[in-house]
Design a protein around this motif. Structure first.
Motif, PDB file in Angstrom:
ATOM      1  N   LEU A  31       0.830  -1.210   0.000  1.00 43.70           N
ATOM      2  CA  LEU A  31       0.000   0.000   0.000  1.00 43.70           C
ATOM      3  C   LEU A  31       0.863   1.259   0.000  1.00 43.70           C
ATOM      4  CD1 LEU A  31      -2.758  -1.014   2.591  1.00 43.70           C
ATOM      5  CD2 LEU A  31      -3.065  -0.688   0.131  1.00 43.70           C
ATOM      6  N   LEU A  68       0.612   5.739  12.701  1.00 46.20           N
ATOM      7  CA  LEU A  68      -0.552   5.891  13.571  1.00 46.20           C
ATOM      8  C   LEU A  68      -1.713   6.573  12.845  1.00 46.20           C
ATOM      9  CD1 LEU A  68       1.181   6.914  16.897  1.00 46.20           C
ATOM     10  CD2 LEU A  68      -0.349   4.955  16.585  1.00 46.20           C
ATOM     11  N   ALA A  69      -1.395   7.608  12.069  1.00 46.58           N
ATOM     12  CA  ALA A  69      -2.443   8.408  11.427  1.00 46.58           C
ATOM     13  C   ALA A  69      -3.103   7.685  10.257  1.00 46.58           C
ATOM     14  CB  ALA A  69      -1.870   9.745  10.954  1.00 46.58           C
ATOM     15  N   THR A  70      -2.526   6.550   9.865  1.00 43.64           N
ATOM     16  CA  THR A  70      -3.069   5.829   8.703  1.00 43.64           C
ATOM     17  C   THR A  70      -3.411   4.384   9.048  1.00 43.64           C
ATOM     18  OG1 THR A  70      -0.836   5.204   7.989  1.00 43.64           O
ATOM     19  CG2 THR A  70      -1.750   7.231   7.051  1.00 43.64           C
ATOM     20  N   ASP A  71      -3.685   4.118  10.321  1.00 41.87           N
ATOM     21  CA  ASP A  71      -4.034   2.745  10.729  1.00 41.87           C
ATOM     22  C   ASP A  71      -2.938   1.763  10.388  1.00 41.87           C
ATOM     23  OD1 ASP A  71      -6.478   2.643  12.014  1.00 41.87           O
ATOM     24  OD2 ASP A  71      -7.589   2.806  10.135  1.00 41.87           O
ATOM     25  N   ALA A  99      -7.315  12.286   9.889  1.00 44.39           N
ATOM     26  CA  ALA A  99      -6.826  12.392  11.274  1.00 44.39           C
ATOM     27  C   ALA A  99      -6.512  13.849  11.607  1.00 44.39           C
ATOM     28  CB  ALA A  99      -5.595  11.512  11.469  1.00 44.39           C
ATOM     29  N   LYS A 156      -1.376  11.011  -2.999  1.00 42.93           N
ATOM     30  CA  LYS A 156      -1.218   9.681  -2.400  1.00 42.93           C
ATOM     31  C   LYS A 156      -2.551   9.257  -1.797  1.00 42.93           C
ATOM     32  CE  LYS A 156       3.219  11.412  -0.816  1.00 42.93           C
ATOM     33  NZ  LYS A 156       3.772  12.094   0.369  1.00 42.93           N
ATOM     34  N   PHE A 157      -3.023   8.079  -2.152  1.00 46.30           N
ATOM     35  CA  PHE A 157      -4.355   7.696  -1.649  1.00 46.30           C
ATOM     36  C   PHE A 157      -4.346   7.461  -0.139  1.00 46.30           C
ATOM     37  CE2 PHE A 157      -2.569   3.680  -3.275  1.00 46.30           C
ATOM     38  CZ  PHE A 157      -2.727   2.842  -2.185  1.00 46.30           C
ATOM     39  N   LEU A 158      -3.224   7.074   0.432  1.00 42.88           N
ATOM     40  CA  LEU A 158      -3.198   6.865   1.888  1.00 42.88           C
ATOM     41  C   LEU A 158      -3.237   8.179   2.661  1.00 42.88           C
ATOM     42  CD1 LEU A 158      -0.699   3.884   2.314  1.00 42.88           C
ATOM     43  CD2 LEU A 158      -3.190   3.837   2.331  1.00 42.88           C
ATOM     44  N   LYS A 161      -6.267   9.098   4.731  1.00 41.37           N
ATOM     45  CA  LYS A 161      -6.371   8.714   6.133  1.00 41.37           C
ATOM     46  C   LYS A 161      -5.697   9.730   7.045  1.00 41.37           C
ATOM     47  CE  LYS A 161      -6.596   3.727   5.282  1.00 41.37           C
ATOM     48  NZ  LYS A 161      -6.341   2.401   5.871  1.00 41.37           N
ATOM     49  N   SER A 220       0.918   3.999  -2.928  1.00 44.70           N
ATOM     50  CA  SER A 220       0.422   5.342  -2.608  1.00 44.70           C
ATOM     51  C   SER A 220       1.461   6.421  -2.878  1.00 44.70           C
ATOM     52  CB  SER A 220      -0.009   5.394  -1.141  1.00 44.70           C
ATOM     53  OG  SER A 220      -0.433   6.684  -0.768  1.00 44.70           O
ATOM     54  N   THR A 280       6.528   6.641  12.926  1.00 39.66           N
ATOM     55  CA  THR A 280       5.544   6.306  13.954  1.00 39.66           C
ATOM     56  C   THR A 280       4.290   7.144  13.787  1.00 39.66           C
ATOM     57  OG1 THR A 280       7.296   5.720  15.496  1.00 39.66           O
ATOM     58  CG2 THR A 280       5.123   6.186  16.443  1.00 39.66           C
ATOM     59  N   TYR A 281       4.467   8.428  13.531  1.00 40.46           N
ATOM     60  CA  TYR A 281       3.313   9.330  13.451  1.00 40.46           C
ATOM     61  C   TYR A 281       2.451   9.046  12.224  1.00 40.46           C
ATOM     62  CZ  TYR A 281       6.178  11.721  16.895  1.00 40.46           C
ATOM     63  OH  TYR A 281       6.933  12.009  17.997  1.00 40.46           O
ATOM     64  N   ILE A 282       3.092   8.815  11.092  1.00 41.81           N
ATOM     65  CA  ILE A 282       2.309   8.536   9.885  1.00 41.81           C
ATOM     66  C   ILE A 282       1.673   7.149   9.978  1.00 41.81           C
ATOM     67  CG2 ILE A 282       2.435   8.191   7.393  1.00 41.81           C
ATOM     68  CD1 ILE A 282       4.294  10.406   7.120  1.00 41.81           C
ATOM     69  N   GLY A 289      -5.323   6.409  16.405  1.00 41.25           N
ATOM     70  CA  GLY A 289      -4.659   7.214  15.384  1.00 41.25           C
ATOM     71  C   GLY A 289      -5.413   8.476  14.997  1.00 41.25           C
ATOM     72  N   SER A 324      -1.161   1.732   7.736  1.00 43.73           N
ATOM     73  CA  SER A 324      -1.048   1.491   6.286  1.00 43.73           C
ATOM     74  C   SER A 324       0.244   2.031   5.709  1.00 43.73           C
ATOM     75  CB  SER A 324      -2.229   2.123   5.537  1.00 43.73           C
ATOM     76  OG  SER A 324      -3.436   1.550   5.959  1.00 43.73           O
ATOM     77  N   LEU A 332       0.765  15.682  13.111  1.00 42.00           N
ATOM     78  CA  LEU A 332       1.282  15.983  11.767  1.00 42.00           C
ATOM     79  C   LEU A 332       0.762  17.333  11.281  1.00 42.00           C
ATOM     80  CD1 LEU A 332       0.770  12.498  10.070  1.00 42.00           C
ATOM     81  CD2 LEU A 332       2.960  13.538  10.686  1.00 42.00           C
ATOM     82  N   VAL A 335       9.321  10.404  10.979  1.00 40.26           N
ATOM     83  CA  VAL A 335       7.855  10.492  10.972  1.00 40.26           C
ATOM     84  C   VAL A 335       7.159   9.137  10.880  1.00 40.26           C
ATOM     85  CG1 VAL A 335       7.896  12.800   9.941  1.00 40.26           C
ATOM     86  CG2 VAL A 335       7.744  10.787   8.454  1.00 40.26           C
TER      87      VAL A 335
END
Lengths: 136, 136, 136, 136
Positions: free
Chosen positions: A66, A88-91, C63, C54-56, C59, A70, A84-86, C92, A93, C97, A82
């Motif tokens: 994915l 978390l913010a994208t489940d 957030a 980016k499709f992700l 998400k 993407s 960990t933060y990304i 999340g 993904s 960010l 980043v």
């Protein structure tokens, strides 16, 4: 910009060629793998879990595929700072784990392949072997 | 009953043989399909979405494969009268839709195959072709 | 405190104005974006995924919008030290960010906008352009 | 079949044109709507929840858009007899509710639009108005 643009899609023949080549390479390495191929919107085109591969690697292999589809670049391109933060913010993904490569042919992004269950180097090796099968 | 029993598992070679045969049959029928193979615990072993198949059929094909692997019989064996209730109670995992067959070899249940995107008859046809490839 | 208070809500005309201005700004920057607008309860009012984004990032943009709408301040206000913990505790939804701004008009919090797919600066720039369209 | 095929994608200009026209039609009808546009893999391209629309109609509008994009035909084409079963087997993604239309231009399936919050006829009317804006 017009309402519609030309693009290309990966056929299931292309997907099967990637899968077969990746499995053959993993067998040659003696490292069973989970291999996932997604289209450019992230929808799964194919996957295989080889005998002896970690079943949870299906999930990380999907995240790798994915992320590559993407972003259009290798998963390891996600900056360490980043991740960990990304994630978390994208489940989860978006991942920076090695083993996710974009599928690009003639300059067109077709999707992504993610491989997981081996070492990072092995995962990248198997993903690359898959892409080579279609000249990507 | 002892603490441990002998059993068998489907290798990725077996899974790939099923996938290749099912895809070949779907191509011969001219009906693109989503094909999913799961092991006897319901964990996905492999899947392919053929070019032109309905992408949501990935979900129903998975449900068919799960149902067949869980029950050990064809999905259509689920009685009409309870299909809605069992579907609700299992988050849609148990389905009576045609196209799900158990993978049984030498009397051992190895998993299930689910096929979706065609008519019920086509789905069963393609699933059967997959199983025939490994003599199941 | 009375049982009921006066408040304000963002209409879909307001939402469309934000969306159009944000898209125009992203086009001017040459950076395709995912843009999400949520109301003050965090329910999505509108979103757009621009060609090439980016499709992700859908998400992470969600957030960002949720975080801004929930806190009433910019996402970057979340202290670095707690970002991982708050992210984990909220599935999340809370993120630090850059690219999430609250939608505040006449001192009333109406919701949040989240933008993602560019650099942090570009994301904030596009979000700000969206808000400017309604004088927020 | 080759590894790659030519196809087309809907740009965000096309998506915005659909959204604007659908909103305008819903305003003309005096019926606020939730409107969702997805690409041909079911990934969301855009959505809007109009002032006064039912917020849960976001979910049914998404299911309608997904169904139309997956099948390539109107949602009402799903046979009555199987709606419950297919709905269950796909987590509710396949629906026979009126208001989902495929986005087809020059014979190419680009995605789907789903509209919900009004009567079935109003939902179809608004979806059709959206498609007319791009000549689909």
């Amino acid at each position: 910009m017009k309402f519609v643009e030309e693009t290309k899609l990966l056929t299931h023949r292309g997907t099967m060629a990637i899968l077969n080549a990746a499995v053959a390479r993993a067998e040659a390495l003696g490292q069973p793998q989970c291999i996932v191929v997604v289209d450019r919107s992230g929808e799964v085109l194919a996957e295989i879990r080889m005998t002896g591969a970690k079943f949870l690697s299906r999930k990380s292999a999907l995240a790798k595929a994915l992320t590559a589809a993407s972003t259009g670049v290798e998963t390891t391109s996600i900056p360490e700072a980043v991740r960990t933060y990304i994630g978390l913010a994208t489940d989860g993904s978006v991942t920076g784990l090695p083993g996710g490569l974009p599928i690009v042919l003639d300059g067109v992004l077709l999707g992504g392949i993610g491989v997981g269950s081996g070492s990072g180097d092995q995962d990248i090796d198997v993903a690359s072997a898959g892409l080579a099968a279609i000249g990507a």
